[in-house]
Design a protein around this motif. Structure first.
Motif, PDB file in Angstrom:
ATOM      1  N   GLN A   1       0.862  -1.178   0.000  1.00  0.00           N
ATOM      2  CA  GLN A   1       0.000   0.000   0.000  1.00  0.00           C
ATOM      3  C   GLN A   1       0.895   1.222   0.000  1.00  0.00           C
ATOM      4  OE1 GLN A   1      -2.617   0.396   3.391  1.00  0.00           O
ATOM      5  NE2 GLN A   1      -3.238   2.478   2.845  1.00  0.00           N
ATOM      6  N   GLU A   2       0.660   2.112  -0.934  1.00  0.00           N
ATOM      7  CA  GLU A   2       1.438   3.346  -0.973  1.00  0.00           C
ATOM      8  C   GLU A   2       1.061   4.241   0.204  1.00  0.00           C
ATOM      9  OE1 GLU A   2       2.575   5.197  -4.806  1.00  0.00           O
ATOM     10  OE2 GLU A   2       0.979   3.944  -5.647  1.00  0.00           O
ATOM     11  N   LYS A   3       2.057   4.877   0.794  1.00  0.00           N
ATOM     12  CA  LYS A   3       1.858   5.763   1.939  1.00  0.00           C
ATOM     13  C   LYS A   3       2.680   7.031   1.740  1.00  0.00           C
ATOM     14  CE  LYS A   3      -0.592   3.475   5.160  1.00  0.00           C
ATOM     15  NZ  LYS A   3      -1.749   4.028   5.902  1.00  0.00           N
ATOM     16  N   ALA A   4       2.145   8.141   2.235  1.00  0.00           N
ATOM     17  CA  ALA A   4       2.890   9.394   2.220  1.00  0.00           C
ATOM     18  C   ALA A   4       3.601   9.582   3.555  1.00  0.00           C
ATOM     19  CB  ALA A   4       1.942  10.562   1.962  1.00  0.00           C
ATOM     20  N   GLY A   5       4.720  10.286   3.532  1.00  0.00           N
ATOM     21  CA  GLY A   5       5.421  10.604   4.772  1.00  0.00           C
ATOM     22  C   GLY A   5       6.245   9.462   5.312  1.00  0.00           C
ATOM     23  N   GLU A   6       6.720   9.634   6.563  1.00  0.00           N
ATOM     24  CA  GLU A   6       7.636   8.671   7.172  1.00  0.00           C
ATOM     25  C   GLU A   6       7.145   8.178   8.524  1.00  0.00           C
ATOM     26  OE1 GLU A   6      11.325  10.710   7.446  1.00  0.00           O
ATOM     27  OE2 GLU A   6      11.663  10.798   5.278  1.00  0.00           O
ATOM     28  N   ALA A   7       5.899   8.498   8.908  1.00  0.00           N
ATOM     29  CA  ALA A   7       5.437   8.187  10.260  1.00  0.00           C
ATOM     30  C   ALA A   7       4.746   6.832  10.384  1.00  0.00           C
ATOM     31  CB  ALA A   7       4.474   9.283  10.737  1.00  0.00           C
ATOM     32  N   THR A   8       4.353   6.216   9.271  1.00  0.00           N
ATOM     33  CA  THR A   8       3.626   4.950   9.321  1.00  0.00           C
ATOM     34  C   THR A   8       4.578   3.799   9.626  1.00  0.00           C
ATOM     35  OG1 THR A   8       2.048   5.787   7.702  1.00  0.00           O
ATOM     36  CG2 THR A   8       2.096   3.410   8.050  1.00  0.00           C
ATOM     37  N   ALA A   9       4.132   2.871  10.449  1.00  0.00           N
ATOM     38  CA  ALA A   9       4.947   1.689  10.766  1.00  0.00           C
ATOM     39  C   ALA A   9       5.293   0.932   9.489  1.00  0.00           C
ATOM     40  CB  ALA A   9       4.180   0.776  11.723  1.00  0.00           C
ATOM     41  N   GLY A  10       6.600   0.669   9.310  1.00  0.00           N
ATOM     42  CA  GLY A  10       7.045  -0.129   8.171  1.00  0.00           C
ATOM     43  C   GLY A  10       7.174   0.621   6.867  1.00  0.00           C
ATOM     44  N   VAL A  11       6.897   1.929   6.847  1.00  0.00           N
ATOM     45  CA  VAL A  11       6.936   2.661   5.586  1.00  0.00           C
ATOM     46  C   VAL A  11       8.379   2.857   5.134  1.00  0.00           C
ATOM     47  CG1 VAL A  11       6.972   5.001   6.558  1.00  0.00           C
ATOM     48  CG2 VAL A  11       5.908   4.598   4.340  1.00  0.00           C
ATOM     49  N   LYS A  12       8.590   2.687   3.843  1.00  0.00           N
ATOM     50  CA  LYS A  12       9.934   2.801   3.276  1.00  0.00           C
ATOM     51  C   LYS A  12       9.807   2.852   1.760  1.00  0.00           C
ATOM     52  CE  LYS A  12      14.388   0.365   3.080  1.00  0.00           C
ATOM     53  NZ  LYS A  12      15.162  -0.821   3.521  1.00  0.00           N
ATOM     54  N   ARG A  13      10.777   3.462   1.107  1.00  0.00           N
ATOM     55  CA  ARG A  13      10.822   3.372  -0.352  1.00  0.00           C
ATOM     56  C   ARG A  13      11.271   1.963  -0.711  1.00  0.00           C
ATOM     57  NH1 ARG A  13       9.945   7.098  -3.767  1.00  0.00           N
ATOM     58  NH2 ARG A  13      11.229   6.110  -5.374  1.00  0.00           N
ATOM     59  N   GLN A  14      10.393   1.233  -1.383  1.00  0.00           N
ATOM     60  CA  GLN A  14      10.646  -0.169  -1.715  1.00  0.00           C
ATOM     61  C   GLN A  14       9.798  -0.534  -2.922  1.00  0.00           C
ATOM     62  OE1 GLN A  14       8.688  -2.825   1.301  1.00  0.00           O
ATOM     63  NE2 GLN A  14       8.127  -0.871   2.246  1.00  0.00           N
ATOM     64  N   TYR A  15      10.081  -1.705  -3.485  1.00  0.00           N
ATOM     65  CA  TYR A  15       9.271  -2.135  -4.625  1.00  0.00           C
ATOM     66  C   TYR A  15       7.890  -2.554  -4.135  1.00  0.00           C
ATOM     67  CZ  TYR A  15       7.465  -4.493  -8.702  1.00  0.00           C
ATOM     68  OH  TYR A  15       6.666  -4.878  -9.759  1.00  0.00           O
ATOM     69  N   LEU A  16       6.854  -1.973  -4.736  1.00  0.00           N
ATOM     70  CA  LEU A  16       5.472  -2.318  -4.406  1.00  0.00           C
ATOM     71  C   LEU A  16       4.821  -2.919  -5.642  1.00  0.00           C
ATOM     72  CD1 LEU A  16       4.352   0.887  -2.441  1.00  0.00           C
ATOM     73  CD2 LEU A  16       5.186  -1.274  -1.501  1.00  0.00           C
ATOM     74  N   GLY A  17       4.373  -4.163  -5.521  1.00  0.00           N
ATOM     75  CA  GLY A  17       3.727  -4.811  -6.653  1.00  0.00           C
ATOM     76  C   GLY A  17       2.480  -4.088  -7.100  1.00  0.00           C
ATOM     77  N   CYS A  18       1.750  -3.476  -6.135  1.00  0.00           N
ATOM     78  CA  CYS A  18       0.522  -2.764  -6.483  1.00  0.00           C
ATOM     79  C   CYS A  18       0.810  -1.554  -7.362  1.00  0.00           C
ATOM     80  CB  CYS A  18      -0.214  -2.336  -5.214  1.00  0.00           C
ATOM     81  SG  CYS A  18       0.757  -1.272  -4.118  1.00  0.00           S
ATOM     82  N   ALA A  19       1.992  -0.946  -7.192  1.00  0.00           N
ATOM     83  CA  ALA A  19       2.362   0.223  -7.989  1.00  0.00           C
ATOM     84  C   ALA A  19       3.202  -0.171  -9.204  1.00  0.00           C
ATOM     85  CB  ALA A  19       3.142   1.215  -7.132  1.00  0.00           C
ATOM     86  N   GLY A  20       3.801  -1.359  -9.156  1.00  0.00           N
ATOM     87  CA  GLY A  20       4.650  -1.791 -10.255  1.00  0.00           C
ATOM     88  C   GLY A  20       5.963  -1.052 -10.338  1.00  0.00           C
ATOM     89  N   ARG A  21       6.391  -0.466  -9.231  1.00  0.00           N
ATOM     90  CA  ARG A  21       7.620   0.335  -9.224  1.00  0.00           C
ATOM     91  C   ARG A  21       8.076   0.528  -7.776  1.00  0.00           C
ATOM     92  NH1 ARG A  21       5.794   5.405  -7.590  1.00  0.00           N
ATOM     93  NH2 ARG A  21       3.533   5.674  -7.833  1.00  0.00           N
ATOM     94  N   VAL A  22       9.238   1.152  -7.620  1.00  0.00           N
ATOM     95  CA  VAL A  22       9.703   1.520  -6.287  1.00  0.00           C
ATOM     96  C   VAL A  22       8.929   2.757  -5.838  1.00  0.00           C
ATOM     97  CG1 VAL A  22      11.669   2.332  -4.943  1.00  0.00           C
ATOM     98  CG2 VAL A  22      11.985   0.528  -6.648  1.00  0.00           C
ATOM     99  N   ALA A  23       8.317   2.672  -4.656  1.00  0.00           N
ATOM    100  CA  ALA A  23       7.511   3.777  -4.148  1.00  0.00           C
ATOM    101  C   ALA A  23       7.539   3.752  -2.631  1.00  0.00           C
ATOM    102  CB  ALA A  23       6.075   3.677  -4.663  1.00  0.00           C
ATOM    103  N   ASN A  24       7.079   4.833  -2.034  1.00  0.00           N
ATOM    104  CA  ASN A  24       6.986   4.922  -0.579  1.00  0.00           C
ATOM    105  C   ASN A  24       5.745   4.163  -0.125  1.00  0.00           C
ATOM    106  OD1 ASN A  24       8.430   6.226   1.650  1.00  0.00           O
ATOM    107  ND2 ASN A  24       6.466   7.189   2.106  1.00  0.00           N
ATOM    108  N   GLY A  25       5.925   3.157   0.726  1.00  0.00           N
ATOM    109  CA  GLY A  25       4.765   2.388   1.151  1.00  0.00           C
ATOM    110  C   GLY A  25       5.127   1.285   2.119  1.00  0.00           C
ATOM    111  N   ILE A  26       4.140   0.420   2.402  1.00  0.00           N
ATOM    112  CA  ILE A  26       4.311  -0.704   3.323  1.00  0.00           C
ATOM    113  C   ILE A  26       4.008  -1.997   2.581  1.00  0.00           C
ATOM    114  CG2 ILE A  26       3.752   0.674   5.362  1.00  0.00           C
ATOM    115  CD1 ILE A  26       0.946  -0.523   5.326  1.00  0.00           C
TER     116      ILE A  26
END
Length: 419
Positions: free
Chosen positions: A73-98
C-alpha cells in the motif's frame, strides 16, 4: 462491505451513523482485543467453510494449496509503521509504502480466502528506539525477512491443524533457504518459484543455474509438453512444461514456458517420501498459486485492504484482520452456493459454433455477494447527520491546516537562521 468509495475510519463511522470517527479509530488503536487470536478465528472459519463447500460439491479430492505472497500500500510521509521506499507490486515500481506478507487457503475448484498476514518492518525501524515508539512497534518484535514471516504465518496455520497438499510462492519465498528447510522438516510438499540464477545440483553431481540447465538439457522440443495450468475466467491457461531431476530423488525443477513469448518460469519442487510425485500433480499445484492475486484484488477493490489510514503497527494489522473477515464471509458464501447459482450454458466445442439462445448466469462471485449484502443492509442517513458530518469534517480540516501552517512557520524560521 458497504458500497462506499473509500473505506476508512471517517467514511465507515459516517456510514454507521456515528457522530465522530472516535469509535472506529478506538477499535483499531486502543480497544483491548488480541489481533492475532482474531486472525486465528478468521482462519479457522474460512478453512472450515471452504472444506464444507468442497464436501457438499463432491470436490474433496481437489488439491489444497497454501499460497504465499505479499501486497503493498502506498503511503505518504515517514510516520507509518514499516513505511519505506521499496518495490510495491501494487504500484509496479519503487515507491513509498508498506508491504504485508499473506497466506491464502486455496481449495481447488471450490474457493479461496486469505487466512494469515504479517507486516514486514525494516530493520532500521526496529533499531531506532524513538521511531519504534512512535510507530507503536511491540518491544519484542524482531527483524524478520519476508521468508521468515511466511514461516511464522504457516506455523500458525499448522498449529490450528490446517494442512496443505502443497505450499506455493514466488521467487522471494523460493529463494529463502530457511523457508524451504522449514517445509521439508514439516513434511510439507512445495512448488516454489525460483529465479533463473538459482543453482541446482543435477543427478550427475553437476551444478548449473536454472537458465543453464534449460539451455543444456531441454533443447529437444520433445522434452516439452503442452498442458493447462488450470482454468481461468476466460478458459484454460495453456503453457509448455518440462521437468528435470536433481541429485535428490525428491527434488525437481519444473519449468514453464509461455507459448507466445517463450518466457520461462522456474519452480523448485519437493515432495516427501510416501506422497504422490507426478508432473501432472506438480503442474496443478503451480497453477493454483494465482488465486492469492485474486484475493488481493477483491480485498482492495471490495473491502479496502489498501485504504487503511492507520499509522501504528497494531492498527494496520487489525485493519487487515477485519478485511480478511469480510473476505472470508463472502468467499465461504460464494463457495457454498456455487453449484446452486451456476446456470451457464455448456461451453463451446467448435470455433464456429453459434451462441446459445440463453447464456444463463455465472455463479455468485465474491464482489456480487458483497454488493448484495451492502444493498440489503444499507439504511439512509438522516439529514441532520449528513449536515453534522459536513461541519465536523470541515472543522477538522481547518484545525489540521492551522497546525500545518504553524509547523511550516517554525521550519521557515529555522531556514532563515541558517541563511
Amino acid at each position: 462491505m458497504s458500497e462506499l468509495p473509500e473505506l476508512n475510519g471517517w467514511s465507515i463511522a459516517r456510514h454507521a451513523g456515528d457522530r465522530t470517527p472516535d469509535k472506529t479509530q478506538r477499535l483499531l488503536n486502543h480497544a483491548s482485543w488480541d489481533t492475532f487470536a482474531a486472525m486465528g478465528v478468521v482462519r479457522r472459519f474460512a478453512v472450515a467453510g471452504l472444506e464444507e463447500a468442497a464436501r457438499r460439491g463432491g470436490r474433496r479430492r481437489g488439491l489444497v494449496i497454501g499460497a504465499i505472497d505479499e501486497t503493498g500500500q502506498e503511503k505518504a510521509g515517514e510516520a507509518t509503521a514499516g513505511v519505506k521506499r521499496q518495490y510495491l507490486g501494487c504500484a509496479g515500481r519503487v515507491a513509498n509504502g508498506i508491504n504485508t506478507v499473506h497466506l491464502s487457503y486455496v481449495r481447488e475448484k471450490t474457493g479461496h480466502a486469505l487466512i494469515g498476514a504479517r507486516q514486514w518492518i525494516p530493520r532500521e525501524h526496529l533499531e531506532d528506539p524513538v521511531k519504534s515508539l512512535l510507530m507503536g512497534l511491540p518491544l519484542d518484535l524482531g527483524f524478520r525477512t519476508k521468508g521468515q514471516l511466511a514461516i511464522d504465518i504457516c506455523a500458525d496455520a499448522y498449529a490450528d491443524g490446517i494442512r496443505f497438499d502443497f505450499a506455493c510462492g514466488d521467487e522471494v519465498y523460493g529463494n529463502c533457504t530457511q523457508l524451504r528447510e522449514f517445509f521439508e522438516k514439516r513434511g510439507q510438499a512445495y512448488v516454489l518459484r525460483v529465479p533463473s540464477n538459482f543453482t541446482l545440483t543435477l543427478a550427475a553431481g553437476t551444478k548449473m543455474t536454472c537458465a543453464e540447465a534449460v539451455k543444456a538439457l531441454l533443447k529437444d522440443k520433445r522434452r516439452w509438453e503442452v498442458r493447462s495450468a488450470g482454468s481461468g475466467s476466460k478458459g484454460e491457461r495453456w503453457y509448455a512444461w518440462a521437468w528435470l531431476a536433481t541429485a535428490s530423488a525428491r527434488h525437481h525443477l519444473l519449468v514453464r514456458r509461455h507459448l507466445k513469448t517463450g518466457d520461462l518460469a522456474f519452480h523448485y519442487c519437493w515432495v516427501p517420501d510416501g506422497q504422490i510425485l507426478t508432473k501432472t500433480r506438480l503442474i496443478r499445484a503451480a497453477g493454483l498459486r494465482w488465486p492469492i492475486e485474486e484475493d488481493f484484488e477483491f480485498g482492495k477493490d471490495c473491502f479496502g485492504l489498501d485504504q487503511c489510514q492507520a499509522r501504528l503497527y497494531t492498527a494496520i494489522a487489525r485493519h487487515a484482520v477485519l478485511v480478511m473477515a469480510a473476505l472470508a464471509i463472502c468467499a465461504v458464501t460464494a463457495a457454498l452456493v456455487k453449484d446452486r447459482t451456476d446456470t451457464q450454458a455448456p461451453p463451446p466445442v467448435r470455433a464456429d459454433q453459434p451462441p446459445p439462445a440463453e447464456p444463463g448466469m455465472i455463479p455468485l462471485t465474491i464482489p456480487e455477494i458483497k454488493r448484495l449484502l451492502a444493498a440489503l443492509t444499507t439504511r439512509p442517513l438522516p439529514r441532520w447527520l449528513i449536515i453534522h458530518w459536513d461541519a465536523w469534517t470541515r472543522r477538522h480540516q481547518a484545525r489540521s491546516r492551522w497546525f500545518h501552517k504553524r509547523a511550516r512557520l517554525a521550519r521557515d524560521a529555522d531556514i532563515a537562521q541558517l541563511n
